[in-house]
Write a protein that holds these residues in place. Sequence first.
Motif, PDB file in Angstrom:
ATOM      1  N   ASP A 291       0.915  -0.738  -0.111  1.00  0.00           N
ATOM      2  CA  ASP A 291      -0.451  -0.051  -0.071  1.00  0.00           C
ATOM      3  C   ASP A 291       0.886   1.302  -0.586  1.00  0.00           C
ATOM      4  O   ASP A 291       0.270   2.265  -0.028  1.00  0.00           O
ATOM      5  CB  ASP A 291      -1.180   0.059   1.380  1.00  0.00           C
ATOM      6  CG  ASP A 291      -0.351   0.083   2.689  1.00  0.00           C
ATOM      7  OD1 ASP A 291       0.959  -0.363   2.471  1.00  0.00           O
ATOM      8  OD2 ASP A 291      -1.013   0.124   3.146  1.00  0.00           O
ATOM      9  N   GLN A 292       2.193   1.294  -0.521  1.00  0.00           N
ATOM     10  CA  GLN A 292       3.083   2.212   0.168  1.00  0.00           C
ATOM     11  C   GLN A 292       3.774   2.530  -1.137  1.00  0.00           C
ATOM     12  O   GLN A 292       5.100   3.471  -1.526  1.00  0.00           O
ATOM     13  CB  GLN A 292       4.089   2.316   0.926  1.00  0.00           C
ATOM     14  CG  GLN A 292       3.504   2.396   2.401  1.00  0.00           C
ATOM     15  CD  GLN A 292       2.553   4.102   2.559  1.00  0.00           C
ATOM     16  OE1 GLN A 292       3.736   5.108   2.662  1.00  0.00           O
ATOM     17  NE2 GLN A 292       1.833   4.300   2.912  1.00  0.00           N
ATOM     18  N   GLU A 293       4.010   1.703  -2.313  1.00  0.00           N
ATOM     19  CA  GLU A 293       4.240   1.614  -3.418  1.00  0.00           C
ATOM     20  C   GLU A 293       4.070   2.760  -4.657  1.00  0.00           C
ATOM     21  O   GLU A 293       4.623   2.629  -5.327  1.00  0.00           O
ATOM     22  CB  GLU A 293       4.171   0.682  -4.598  1.00  0.00           C
ATOM     23  CG  GLU A 293       4.425  -0.524  -3.923  1.00  0.00           C
ATOM     24  CD  GLU A 293       4.463  -2.550  -4.747  1.00  0.00           C
ATOM     25  OE1 GLU A 293       4.134  -1.809  -6.090  1.00  0.00           O
ATOM     26  OE2 GLU A 293       4.467  -3.271  -3.997  1.00  0.00           O
ATOM     27  N   ASP A 294       2.825   3.335  -3.986  1.00  0.00           N
ATOM     28  CA  ASP A 294       2.598   4.780  -5.338  1.00  0.00           C
ATOM     29  C   ASP A 294       3.591   5.374  -4.361  1.00  0.00           C
ATOM     30  O   ASP A 294       4.045   6.525  -5.455  1.00  0.00           O
ATOM     31  CB  ASP A 294       0.940   4.798  -4.966  1.00  0.00           C
ATOM     32  CG  ASP A 294       0.032   3.848  -6.149  1.00  0.00           C
ATOM     33  OD1 ASP A 294       1.077   3.210  -6.885  1.00  0.00           O
ATOM     34  OD2 ASP A 294      -1.280   3.918  -6.311  1.00  0.00           O
ATOM     35  N   ASN A 295       3.117   5.987  -3.046  1.00  0.00           N
ATOM     36  CA  ASN A 295       3.780   6.996  -2.118  1.00  0.00           C
ATOM     37  C   ASN A 295       5.604   6.443  -2.632  1.00  0.00           C
ATOM     38  O   ASN A 295       6.668   7.861  -3.281  1.00  0.00           O
ATOM     39  CB  ASN A 295       3.878   6.575  -1.283  1.00  0.00           C
ATOM     40  CG  ASN A 295       2.596   7.064  -0.684  1.00  0.00           C
ATOM     41  OD1 ASN A 295       1.945   7.522  -1.625  1.00  0.00           O
ATOM     42  ND2 ASN A 295       2.177   6.978   0.519  1.00  0.00           N
ATOM     43  N   ALA A 296       6.392   5.360  -3.012  1.00  0.00           N
ATOM     44  CA  ALA A 296       7.293   4.703  -3.339  1.00  0.00           C
ATOM     45  C   ALA A 296       7.647   4.984  -4.925  1.00  0.00           C
ATOM     46  O   ALA A 296       8.964   6.833  -5.072  1.00  0.00           O
ATOM     47  CB  ALA A 296       7.978   3.433  -3.089  1.00  0.00           C
ATOM     48  N   ARG A 297       7.040   5.379  -5.282  1.00  0.00           N
ATOM     49  CA  ARG A 297       7.344   5.882  -6.317  1.00  0.00           C
ATOM     50  C   ARG A 297       7.326   7.568  -7.272  1.00  0.00           C
ATOM     51  O   ARG A 297       8.331   8.137  -7.769  1.00  0.00           O
ATOM     52  CB  ARG A 297       6.125   5.286  -7.704  1.00  0.00           C
ATOM     53  CG  ARG A 297       6.605   3.221  -8.156  1.00  0.00           C
ATOM     54  CD  ARG A 297       5.833   3.116  -9.213  1.00  0.00           C
ATOM     55  NE  ARG A 297       5.705   1.674  -8.847  1.00  0.00           N
ATOM     56  CZ  ARG A 297       6.797   0.717  -8.546  1.00  0.00           C
ATOM     57  NH1 ARG A 297       7.834   0.467  -8.809  1.00  0.00           N
ATOM     58  NH2 ARG A 297       6.630  -0.447  -8.033  1.00  0.00           N
ATOM     59  N   GLN A 298       6.190   8.028  -6.251  1.00  0.00           N
ATOM     60  CA  GLN A 298       5.910   9.873  -6.030  1.00  0.00           C
ATOM     61  C   GLN A 298       7.661   9.808  -5.684  1.00  0.00           C
ATOM     62  O   GLN A 298       8.642  10.575  -6.270  1.00  0.00           O
ATOM     63  CB  GLN A 298       5.099  10.163  -5.326  1.00  0.00           C
ATOM     64  CG  GLN A 298       3.669   9.922  -6.090  1.00  0.00           C
ATOM     65  CD  GLN A 298       3.380  10.469  -6.997  1.00  0.00           C
ATOM     66  OE1 GLN A 298       3.671  11.869  -6.723  1.00  0.00           O
ATOM     67  NE2 GLN A 298       2.722  10.220  -8.047  1.00  0.00           N
ATOM     68  N   ALA A 299       8.146   9.312  -5.028  1.00  0.00           N
ATOM     69  CA  ALA A 299       8.883   9.539  -3.703  1.00  0.00           C
ATOM     70  C   ALA A 299      10.568   9.257  -5.378  1.00  0.00           C
ATOM     71  O   ALA A 299      11.658  10.667  -5.430  1.00  0.00           O
ATOM     72  CB  ALA A 299       9.719   8.944  -2.256  1.00  0.00           C
ATOM     73  N   GLU A 300      10.654   8.289  -5.984  1.00  0.00           N
ATOM     74  CA  GLU A 300      11.693   8.276  -7.031  1.00  0.00           C
ATOM     75  C   GLU A 300      11.480   8.934  -7.747  1.00  0.00           C
ATOM     76  O   GLU A 300      12.250   9.944  -8.177  1.00  0.00           O
ATOM     77  CB  GLU A 300      11.297   6.931  -7.498  1.00  0.00           C
ATOM     78  CG  GLU A 300      12.412   6.634  -8.190  1.00  0.00           C
ATOM     79  CD  GLU A 300      12.299   5.398  -9.052  1.00  0.00           C
ATOM     80  OE1 GLU A 300      10.926   5.278  -9.393  1.00  0.00           O
ATOM     81  OE2 GLU A 300      12.816   4.723  -9.376  1.00  0.00           O
ATOM     82  N   GLY A 301      10.483   9.345  -8.682  1.00  0.00           N
ATOM     83  CA  GLY A 301      10.116   9.918  -9.314  1.00  0.00           C
ATOM     84  C   GLY A 301      10.284  11.824  -9.234  1.00  0.00           C
ATOM     85  O   GLY A 301      10.754  12.951  -9.867  1.00  0.00           O
ATOM     86  N   ASN A 302      10.470  12.312  -7.643  1.00  0.00           N
ATOM     87  CA  ASN A 302      10.157  13.592  -7.496  1.00  0.00           C
ATOM     88  C   ASN A 302      11.415  14.291  -7.033  1.00  0.00           C
ATOM     89  O   ASN A 302      11.414  15.412  -6.474  1.00  0.00           O
ATOM     90  CB  ASN A 302       8.844  14.278  -6.658  1.00  0.00           C
ATOM     91  CG  ASN A 302       8.004  14.268  -7.431  1.00  0.00           C
ATOM     92  OD1 ASN A 302       8.013  15.366  -7.905  1.00  0.00           O
ATOM     93  ND2 ASN A 302       6.733  12.863  -7.447  1.00  0.00           N
ATOM     94  N   CYS A 303      12.586  13.278  -6.252  1.00  0.00           N
ATOM     95  CA  CYS A 303      13.653  13.997  -6.462  1.00  0.00           C
ATOM     96  C   CYS A 303      14.393  14.006  -6.936  1.00  0.00           C
ATOM     97  O   CYS A 303      14.686  13.814  -8.814  1.00  0.00           O
ATOM     98  CB  CYS A 303      14.612  12.519  -5.789  1.00  0.00           C
ATOM     99  SG  CYS A 303      16.339  13.120  -4.896  1.00  0.00           S
ATOM    100  N   PRO A 304      15.500  15.611  -7.307  1.00  0.00           N
ATOM    101  CA  PRO A 304      15.585  16.675  -7.946  1.00  0.00           C
ATOM    102  C   PRO A 304      16.988  15.663  -8.353  1.00  0.00           C
ATOM    103  O   PRO A 304      17.599  15.978  -9.165  1.00  0.00           O
ATOM    104  CB  PRO A 304      15.933  18.253  -7.751  1.00  0.00           C
ATOM    105  CG  PRO A 304      14.739  18.191  -6.070  1.00  0.00           C
ATOM    106  CD  PRO A 304      14.657  16.594  -5.718  1.00  0.00           C
TER     107      PRO A 304
END
Length: 66
Positions: free
Chosen positions: A44-57
């Motif tokens: 249930d945290q995979e979407d958040n993990a992908r958001q974090a990956e995609g948004n780290c500058p």
Amino acid sequence: MVKIAIDSERCEGHGRCYSLAPKLVEPDDLGNGRVIGDGTVPADQEDNARQAEGNCPERAVLLEET
Ligand code: SF4
């Protein structure tokens, strides 16, 4: 299974990772991202993990799919 890791050499402390995935990453004393626990991402945290990956500058959030 997905695991999250942070490349501390790249991390510059923008904090997007722990804003987007606060159950997976927390700030350390300098405000850099630090993985909570062993980095295993619950389903249930995979979407958040992908958001974090995609948004780290700095592209310092790494996801490993096993
Ligand atoms: S978003 Fe990236 S640069 Fe910012 S704290 Fe997280 S890992 Fe570090």
